[in-house]
Scaffold this active site. Structure first.
Site, mmCIF file in Angstrom:
data_model
loop_
_atom_site.group_PDB
_atom_site.id
_atom_site.type_symbol
_atom_site.label_atom_id
_atom_site.label_comp_id
_atom_site.label_asym_id
_atom_site.label_seq_id
_atom_site.Cartn_x
_atom_site.Cartn_y
_atom_site.Cartn_z
ATOM 1 N N GLY A 6 0.842 -1.206 0.000
ATOM 2 C CA GLY A 6 0.000 0.000 0.000
ATOM 3 C C GLY A 6 0.868 1.244 0.000
ATOM 4 N N SER A 7 0.297 2.328 0.490
ATOM 5 C CA SER A 7 1.015 3.602 0.432
ATOM 6 C C SER A 7 2.067 3.708 1.531
ATOM 7 C CB SER A 7 0.028 4.761 0.575
ATOM 8 O OG SER A 7 -0.508 4.760 1.883
ATOM 9 N N LYS B 79 2.334 6.174 3.586
ATOM 10 C CA LYS B 79 1.672 6.634 4.818
ATOM 11 C C LYS B 79 1.100 5.455 5.600
ATOM 12 C CE LYS B 79 0.213 11.332 4.156
ATOM 13 N NZ LYS B 79 -0.674 12.165 3.400
ATOM 14 N N GLY C 222 2.030 2.352 5.291
ATOM 15 C CA GLY C 222 3.145 1.494 5.691
ATOM 16 C C GLY C 222 3.750 1.948 6.998
ATOM 17 N N GLU D 167 5.737 -3.238 1.184
ATOM 18 C CA GLU D 167 5.891 -2.954 -0.244
ATOM 19 C C GLU D 167 5.060 -1.701 -0.496
ATOM 20 O OE1 GLU D 167 6.052 -2.219 -3.571
ATOM 21 O OE2 GLU D 167 4.524 -3.698 -4.047
ATOM 22 N N CYS E 203 2.540 -0.408 -8.742
ATOM 23 C CA CYS E 203 3.591 0.155 -7.867
ATOM 24 C C CYS E 203 4.812 0.482 -8.718
ATOM 25 C CB CYS E 203 4.023 -0.843 -6.813
ATOM 26 S SG CYS E 203 2.685 -1.576 -5.935
#
Lengths: 509, 70
Positions: free
Chosen positions: A243-244, A246, A248, A265, A299
């Site tokens: 994910g993003s 933020k 993470g 990731e 990504c």
């Protein structure tokens, strides 16, 4: 295949249960909230899902942790045979599952089917891996001692995946974790719950044929409820999160509090450097796939082109020509190269980023408009010429925006390349060996993935996938990424009748 | 009239029910609230994290923006 046939083949009903721990263990809670999965191309509902609740969360976690006790005791090569059967089941359902990815997420059919192929490939890898969970042996400094390390299963692993690869990322984690003797608890993106339910049905069928349950588990629910429970739950010693940046950071902080591990990731801001001696025809084809494929929602999507001044005009014109040939429309139709963005919010995100780019001196030289005639979530991919790498270019916008920048010498190109906070994927197009090697060296790209004469996206499963800096540092999929799913134990065995201490220490002799 | 959005609104609900709020927030310097996975927190928590001094004022402006869009 039409939508109705796809759903039938994958056992997707009008209403589906979002918590499962095995063939006969779909957990239904009358308190469950309902969510609707929407086809991003048409805006029409596909099917509904009863989301996991606190109660069903507990049921699934209990099943996953209980199953771990027996699954870890099955010899790894035998676990590999179960994964082999999962591979066969996925192969059988490749077409409908690939189509469902397209229906629910919006990527074109070729990419949807490619994603299922990736699941099949990682099962192949995991089958081989199940006989190769090697540890090292070391020569002891003490006489008549033997040292070695072994790798033990870790436990129930939490896997949180994003909408853009709704099934492949699960398989990267679940197949490897299963080979390693772990069970998995999967929370898919709320935007793509049906693909997850379809995969769970396929996995259940395989589990059933082996008399197993609780190895592959599913929890579909809100991140603020189910996701938060997972990252704060010490029964999940490893959380693999996609994910993003933020998000993470939030995941990392929560998991660290109970000394769990993470595989993160996170965001990418991937660039291709195109040198003055590059094969421009190859570069253009690669850039097109990297920036427009999956509507810029990978990504690893190409987001920045750093091109030598001497070829900038020619390359820009050629990219423009290629962009103009991209057919945009319903991703289920043949010949379409770009489908919709996943949600309306994604469209807003893109438009806001383009406004920012303009404010910061960027010129939108092609595209960037909404395509209302096709539907609310269709956009033209945008080419934006930037005078410099401004603040907006440092940010990952999950949409088909490609920023074009120029450089004078390779040092400058690498500086621009590495200036962003993310470090996932990177590429250089050059026919000059020295430039290629410099880019791959430690003074070159600072990314987890660095390529020469191929693009930033479309990784194979055999390599470790992941990146540095704000991309999170995690590695999934191939190479030795499996080690993150196991715990290392160092063993020393004394086969003498003496008790020598390490470092030659004498104690009480 | 009850505001469309409050500090307690979850980001997941915000991006689903009021997607245009993403545009407003991005323009206000608050980005990446939905990339891959919407943030698992409330708008209030996000604004605190982003060190927005007067978060209620920003939420008021967001409500005004959303009402104008409607």
């Amino acid at each position: 295949m039409n939508a109705k046939a796809v759903l039938e083949k994958l056992n997707i009903n009008e209403i589906n249960v979002g918590a499962c721990a095995g063939p006969d263990d779909w957990y239904k809670d009358p308190e469950a909230e309902e969510s609707i999965s929407i086809n991003p191309a048409t805006g029409e509902p596909i099917a509904r899902v009863l989301q996991a609740t606190e109660k069903t969360y507990e049921q699934v976690l209990e099943a996953a942790t209980k199953a771990f006790k027996s699954w870890q005791m099955m010899p790894a090569p035998k676990r590999g045979l179960v994964i082999r059967d999962l591979r066969e089941a996925l192969q059988e359902k490749k077409e409908p599952l690939g189509d469902l990815v397209t229906l629910e997420m919006g990527k074109i059919r070729a990419e949807g089917h490619g994603e299922v192929q990736e699941m099949i490939d990682i099962c192949d890898f995991a089958l081989g891996l199940s006989r190769q969970l090697y540890g090292l042996t070391m020569h002891s400094e003490r006489p008549a001692h033997r040292m070695y390390e072994q790798w033990h299963p870790l436990g129930a692993v939490g896997v949180v995946t994003a909408f853009n690869f709704p099934v492949a990322v699960w398989s990267w984690n679940a197949a490897i974790a299963a080979a390693c003797g772990d069970t998995t608890v999967w929370k898919p993106s709320s935007d793509t719950p049906l693909t997850a339910i379809a995969v769970q049905h396929i996995a259940n069928q395989v589990m059933s044929s082996h008399g197993l349950k609780g190895v592959f588990n599913l929890l579909i629910g809100r991140g603020s409820v189910i996701g938060e429970r997972m990252i704060n739950d010490p029964r999940l010693p490893l959380i693999s999160f996609t994910g993003s940046t933020k998000m993470g950071r939030r995941v990392s902080e929560a998991v660290s509090r109970h000394f769990g591990r993470t595989i993160l990731e996170l965001g990418g801001n991937n660039a291709i450097i195109v040198t003055e001696d590059a094969d421009l025809e190859m570069a253009v084809r690669t850039i097109l796939f990297g920036a427009v494929g999956t509507a810029g929602q990978r990504c690893t999507s190409t987001r920045r082109i750093i091109m030598h001044k001497s070829i900038a005009s020619e390359l820009t014109e050629n990219i423009k020509k290629a962009y103009k040939q991209v057919k945009i429309g319903n991703p289920m139709e043949e010949g379409i190269l770009m489908g919709p963005l996943v949600t309306k919010a994604a469209v807003e995100d893109m438009m806001a980023a383009l406004e920012k780019a303009r404010e910061q001196g960027g010129e939108i030289i092609l595209g960037g408009k909404r395509l209302h005639d096709l539907g609310e979530q269709f956009v033209e991919p945008a080419l934006v010429k930037m005078p410099a790498q401004t603040e907006i270019v440092h940010i990952e916008t999950f949409a088909p925006i490609l920023y074009l920048m120029e450089y004078d010498d390779l040092e400058e190109a690498i500086r621009i390349h590495n200036e962003v906070p993310q470090g996932l994927s990177s590429s250089i197009f050059t026919t000059n060996l020295l430039k290629a090697e410099k880019f791959l060296s430690h003074e070159g790209s600072d990314c987890g993935i660095a390529n020469v004469n191929i693009g930033t996206s479309g990784a194979e499963i055999g390599g470790a996938f992941g990146g540095e800096k704000e991309t999170g540092g995690g590695r999934e999929s191939g190479s030795d990424a499996w080690k993150a799913y196991m715990r290392r134990q160092t063993n020393t065995i004394n086969w003498s009748r003496e008790l020598p201490l390490a470092q030659g220490i004498k104690f009480g002799d | 009239m009850k505001p469309l959005v409050t500090l307690d609104t979850q980001i997941e609900d915000l991006v689903l029910k009021h997607p245009k709020s993403v545009h407003f927030l991005t323009k206000s310097g608050i980005r990446c609230i939905r990339c891959g996975e919407p943030l698992w927190c409330s708008l209030g928590e996000l604004l605190e994290d982003e060190k927005v001094k007067d978060s209620q004022h920003l939420v008021d402006k967001l409500n005004q923006f959303l009402e104008e869009q409607d």
